[in-house]
Design a protein around this motif. Structure first.
Motif, PDB file in Angstrom:
ATOM      1  N   ARG A  58       1.323  -1.502  -0.492  1.00 20.39           N
ATOM      2  CA  ARG A  58      -0.130   0.131  -0.342  1.00 20.39           C
ATOM      3  C   ARG A  58       0.689   1.382  -0.312  1.00 20.39           C
ATOM      4  O   ARG A  58       0.262   2.277  -0.749  1.00 20.39           O
ATOM      5  CB  ARG A  58      -1.160  -0.475   1.048  1.00 20.39           C
ATOM      6  CG  ARG A  58      -1.946   1.145   1.487  1.00 20.39           C
ATOM      7  CD  ARG A  58      -3.089   0.804   2.365  1.00 20.39           C
ATOM      8  NE  ARG A  58      -2.523   0.500   3.744  1.00 20.39           N
ATOM      9  CZ  ARG A  58      -3.571   0.555   4.725  1.00 20.39           C
ATOM     10  NH1 ARG A  58      -4.856   0.259   4.405  1.00 20.39           N
ATOM     11  NH2 ARG A  58      -2.888  -0.007   5.554  1.00 20.39           N
ATOM     12  N   GLU A  59       1.538   0.940   0.794  1.00 21.55           N
ATOM     13  CA  GLU A  59       2.796   2.302   1.000  1.00 21.55           C
ATOM     14  C   GLU A  59       3.601   2.212  -0.657  1.00 21.55           C
ATOM     15  O   GLU A  59       4.116   3.684  -0.827  1.00 21.55           O
ATOM     16  CB  GLU A  59       3.890   2.312   2.257  1.00 21.55           C
ATOM     17  CG  GLU A  59       3.206   2.457   3.304  1.00 21.55           C
ATOM     18  CD  GLU A  59       4.201   2.548   4.077  1.00 21.55           C
ATOM     19  OE1 GLU A  59       5.262   4.030   4.594  1.00 21.55           O
ATOM     20  OE2 GLU A  59       5.320   1.164   4.538  1.00 21.55           O
ATOM     21  N   VAL A  60       4.199   1.330  -1.246  1.00 26.86           N
ATOM     22  CA  VAL A  60       4.329   1.799  -2.629  1.00 26.86           C
ATOM     23  C   VAL A  60       3.505   2.276  -3.451  1.00 26.86           C
ATOM     24  O   VAL A  60       3.998   2.935  -4.459  1.00 26.86           O
ATOM     25  CB  VAL A  60       5.151   0.119  -2.934  1.00 26.86           C
ATOM     26  CG1 VAL A  60       5.822   0.397  -4.696  1.00 26.86           C
ATOM     27  CG2 VAL A  60       6.355  -0.697  -2.191  1.00 26.86           C
ATOM     28  N   VAL A  61       2.477   1.787  -3.778  1.00 23.70           N
ATOM     29  CA  VAL A  61       1.804   2.384  -4.240  1.00 23.70           C
ATOM     30  C   VAL A  61       1.304   3.859  -4.029  1.00 23.70           C
ATOM     31  O   VAL A  61       1.394   5.143  -4.613  1.00 23.70           O
ATOM     32  CB  VAL A  61       0.517   2.031  -4.723  1.00 23.70           C
ATOM     33  CG1 VAL A  61      -0.945   2.458  -5.471  1.00 23.70           C
ATOM     34  CG2 VAL A  61       0.410   0.086  -4.774  1.00 23.70           C
ATOM     35  N   ALA A  62       0.932   4.221  -2.532  1.00 22.73           N
ATOM     36  CA  ALA A  62       0.289   5.653  -2.079  1.00 22.73           C
ATOM     37  C   ALA A  62       1.611   6.453  -2.694  1.00 22.73           C
ATOM     38  O   ALA A  62       1.777   7.973  -3.447  1.00 22.73           O
ATOM     39  CB  ALA A  62       0.808   5.529  -1.033  1.00 22.73           C
ATOM     40  N   HIS A  63       3.241   6.061  -2.558  1.00 20.78           N
ATOM     41  CA  HIS A  63       4.385   6.966  -3.063  1.00 20.78           C
ATOM     42  C   HIS A  63       4.434   7.113  -4.708  1.00 20.78           C
ATOM     43  O   HIS A  63       4.974   8.318  -5.265  1.00 20.78           O
ATOM     44  CB  HIS A  63       5.704   5.740  -3.000  1.00 20.78           C
ATOM     45  CG  HIS A  63       6.197   6.006  -1.185  1.00 20.78           C
ATOM     46  ND1 HIS A  63       6.067   7.246  -1.243  1.00 20.78           N
ATOM     47  CD2 HIS A  63       6.022   5.141  -0.818  1.00 20.78           C
ATOM     48  CE1 HIS A  63       7.534   7.592  -0.298  1.00 20.78           C
ATOM     49  NE2 HIS A  63       6.673   6.004   0.277  1.00 20.78           N
ATOM     50  N   GLY A  64       3.766   5.818  -5.530  1.00 20.62           N
ATOM     51  CA  GLY A  64       4.156   5.943  -6.805  1.00 20.62           C
ATOM     52  C   GLY A  64       2.809   7.181  -7.339  1.00 20.62           C
ATOM     53  O   GLY A  64       2.560   8.024  -7.854  1.00 20.62           O
ATOM     54  N   LEU A  65       1.549   6.629  -7.184  1.00 15.90           N
ATOM     55  CA  LEU A  65       0.789   7.726  -6.997  1.00 15.90           C
ATOM     56  C   LEU A  65       1.048   9.183  -6.810  1.00 15.90           C
ATOM     57  O   LEU A  65       0.637  10.324  -7.373  1.00 15.90           O
ATOM     58  CB  LEU A  65      -1.046   7.686  -6.450  1.00 15.90           C
ATOM     59  CG  LEU A  65      -1.354   5.778  -7.198  1.00 15.90           C
ATOM     60  CD1 LEU A  65      -2.441   6.047  -5.809  1.00 15.90           C
ATOM     61  CD2 LEU A  65      -1.814   6.058  -7.935  1.00 15.90           C
ATOM     62  N   ALA A  66       1.558   9.494  -5.113  1.00  9.28           N
ATOM     63  CA  ALA A  66       2.148  10.583  -5.091  1.00  9.28           C
ATOM     64  C   ALA A  66       2.947  10.993  -5.715  1.00  9.28           C
ATOM     65  O   ALA A  66       3.127  12.886  -6.353  1.00  9.28           O
ATOM     66  CB  ALA A  66       2.438  10.668  -3.616  1.00  9.28           C
ATOM     67  N   ALA A  67       3.976  10.491  -6.443  1.00 11.03           N
ATOM     68  CA  ALA A  67       4.900  11.495  -7.248  1.00 11.03           C
ATOM     69  C   ALA A  67       4.365  11.646  -8.672  1.00 11.03           C
ATOM     70  O   ALA A  67       4.958  12.517  -9.828  1.00 11.03           O
ATOM     71  CB  ALA A  67       6.246  10.192  -7.537  1.00 11.03           C
TER      72      ALA A  67
END
Length: 378
Positions: A58-67
Motif C-alpha cells: 500500500r505504501e509503495v502504491v501511495a508513493h507512486g501515485l504521489a509522484a
C-alpha cells in the motif's frame, strides 16, 4: 515510516522511486508511447527493493501515485497544452503509463515477498529436520529455535499424522499442511507451534502447555473438510523437555504409528503412553520369537495352518471372550468357534479359560503379529 512495528524503509528508495516515476511520465507525456520493457523491469526491481526495505504494498502504491500527482503539474506537455484535447491526450498517456508502472511495482513487491516466504519455509524445514534428527549441536538448535518462537528448555510434545498410501505425495501433504496451519493460526495464533510435512506425514510440534493445539491438529488432520483427503491415523508422543525431548516425543509418535500398522489397530487417534507395552515386549526380540515359537508353534500342525487359529486367539481377546461376538467377527458359527478353541487348547496345551495361560496365549499372539508370524519365519 511504516505502520506498527514493521522495520522502517531503507534510505534513498522513496527518492529513487519518485525519480523513476517522474522521468517515465515526462517521456510518456512528450511522446505518447507506452513504458518500455526495460523501464518496467526497473520498476519491478524498485518494487523488490521497497519490499526488502520494509515498505508494504500500500505504501509503495501511495508513493507512486504521489509522484504522479506532483509530476503532472510540472510536465511540459501539460503546462503548454493549447486546449482540452491536448490535455486529454496527455492525460490518457500518463494514466496508462501510471497503471503499467504501478502494476510493475506491485509485481516486484510480490516477487520479493514470495521469495521471502520460500526462504522462511526452507529455513523452517531445515530447522525441523535438524530438530527431529538430532543432527545439530543443542546450543545451536536453541538459538535457531528463538526465530520460530520455541523455548526448547520447556516441555514439548509431537503429533504425527500418517497419510494414506496413494495420497502420500508432496503436493497433497503440502496442501493439507497449509489447510491445517491456517486453521490453527486462526484459532490460536502462533504460540510457538511448528507444523510441517515430513516423509509423507504431517508433523506438529507444540508446547505441552498448549495440548489443546495438538488436539485441534488431530481433529483437523482426521477431518480437514471438503476438498481435502483426511489422514489415516494420528499419534501423539509423550511430553519431554529440551531439544532431545522433541526428538524423543517424535520417535514415540512414529513408533505408535508403526505398532498400530503392524497390529492393524482400528483406532485413528493414538497416544504413545497407551502403547508402551509394545516397546517393552519387543525390547528383547529373540525372547519374543522364542515365546511365539514355543507357545504357538504347534498351531502349524492344524489343517489350514496356524493363521486361522491365531486369528481366533486375537479376536477372542478383542471381544473379551464373548463367543457370540467373536464368532460374528470371524464369520463363524458359535459351534465352529468352540471347535477352534478346543483345537488351540489341544495343540498348544494352553487353556484360555485359565487366567495365566490366557495371558501367555495373548502375549504370544501379540508377539506373532509384531513379528509377522507365521508369514515371516522366526
Amino acid at each position: 515510516m511504516t505502520a506498527g512495528n514493521e522495520p522502517g524503509p531503507g534510505p534513498g528508495i522513496p527518492t529513487e522511486l519518485a525519480t523513476a516515476c517522474t522521468d517515465l511520465l515526462a517521456q510518456v507525456a512528450r511522446t505518447g508511447r507506452l513504458p518500455r520493457r526495460a523501464e518496467l523491469e526497473h520498476l519491478r526491481t524498485l518494487g523488490e527493493h521497497c519490499a526488502e526495505a520494509g515498505y508494504g504494498l500500500r505504501e509503495v502504491v501511495a508513493h507512486g501515485l504521489a509522484a504522479t500527482r506532483r509530476a503532472w503539474h510540472t510536465l511540459p506537455d501539460v503546462t503548454a497544452a493549447s486546449g482540452v484535447g491536448d490535455l486529454r491526450r496527455t492525460g490518457d498517456a500518463v494514466l496508462a503509463a501510471t497503471e503499467a508502472a504501478l502494476a510493475a511495482l506491485g509485481e516486484g513487491h510480490e516477487r520479493a515477498q514470495r521469495m521471502a516466504v520460500r526462504q522462511e519455509e526452507s529455513a523452517r524445514r531445515e530447522f525441523i529436520d535438524d530438530l527431529l534428527h538430532g543432527r545439530t549441536d543443542l546450543g545451536a538448535l536453541a538459538e535457531r529455535a528463538d526465530r520460530f518462537g520455541l523455548r526448547l528448555a520447556s516441555a514439548y510434545a509431537v503429533a504425527v499424522a500418517a497419510v494414506d498410501g496413494p495420497a502420500a505425495d508432496a503436493h497433497h501433504v503440502h496442501h493439507l499442511v497449509s489447510r491445517v496451519e491456517r486453521e490453527l493460526v486462526g484459532r490460536f495464533g502462533e504460540r510457538g507451534v511448528l507444523l510441517t510435512g515430513k516423509d509423507g506425514r504431517l508433523v506438529c510440534i507444540a508446547p505441552d502447555s498448549e495440548r489443546v493445539v495438538l488436539e485441534a491438529f488431530t481433529e483437523l488432520a482426521l477431518r480437514p473438510g471438503t476438498g481435502y483427503r483426511p489422514v489415516r491415523r494420528v499419534a501423539t508422543g509423550r511430553r519431554h523437555s529440551g531439544a532431545s525431548g522433541v526428538l524423543r516425543s517424535y520417535e514415540e509418535a512414529l513408533g505408535a504409528l508403526d505398532y498400530a500398522e503392524r497390529l492393524a489397530l482400528p483406532a485413528r487417534q493414538l497416544k504413545a503412553e497407551e502403547l508402551l507395552v509394545f516397546p517393552v515386549l519387543m525390547r528383547d526380540r529373540a525372547a519374543m520369537a522364542d515365546l511365539v515359537r514355543t507357545v504357538l508353534g504347534p498351531l502349524t500342525e492344524a489343517r489350514g495352518g496356524a493363521r486361522p487359529l491365531l486369528d481366533t486367539i486375537v479376536v477372542q481377546s478383542e471381544t473379551a471372550y464373548v463367543n457370540a461376538e467373536a464368532a460374528r467377527r470371524l464369520g463363524l458359527s458359535v459351534r465352529t468357534l468352540g471347535y477352534r478353541l478346543e483345537r488351540i487348547k489341544a495343540l498348544t496345551g494352553y487353556d484360555p479359560s485359565d487366567a495365566l495361560q490366557r495371558f501367555t496365549l495373548e502375549t504370544a499372539a501379540m508377539g506373532a503379529r509384531l513379528l509377522n508370524w507365521p508369514e515371516q519365519p522366526l
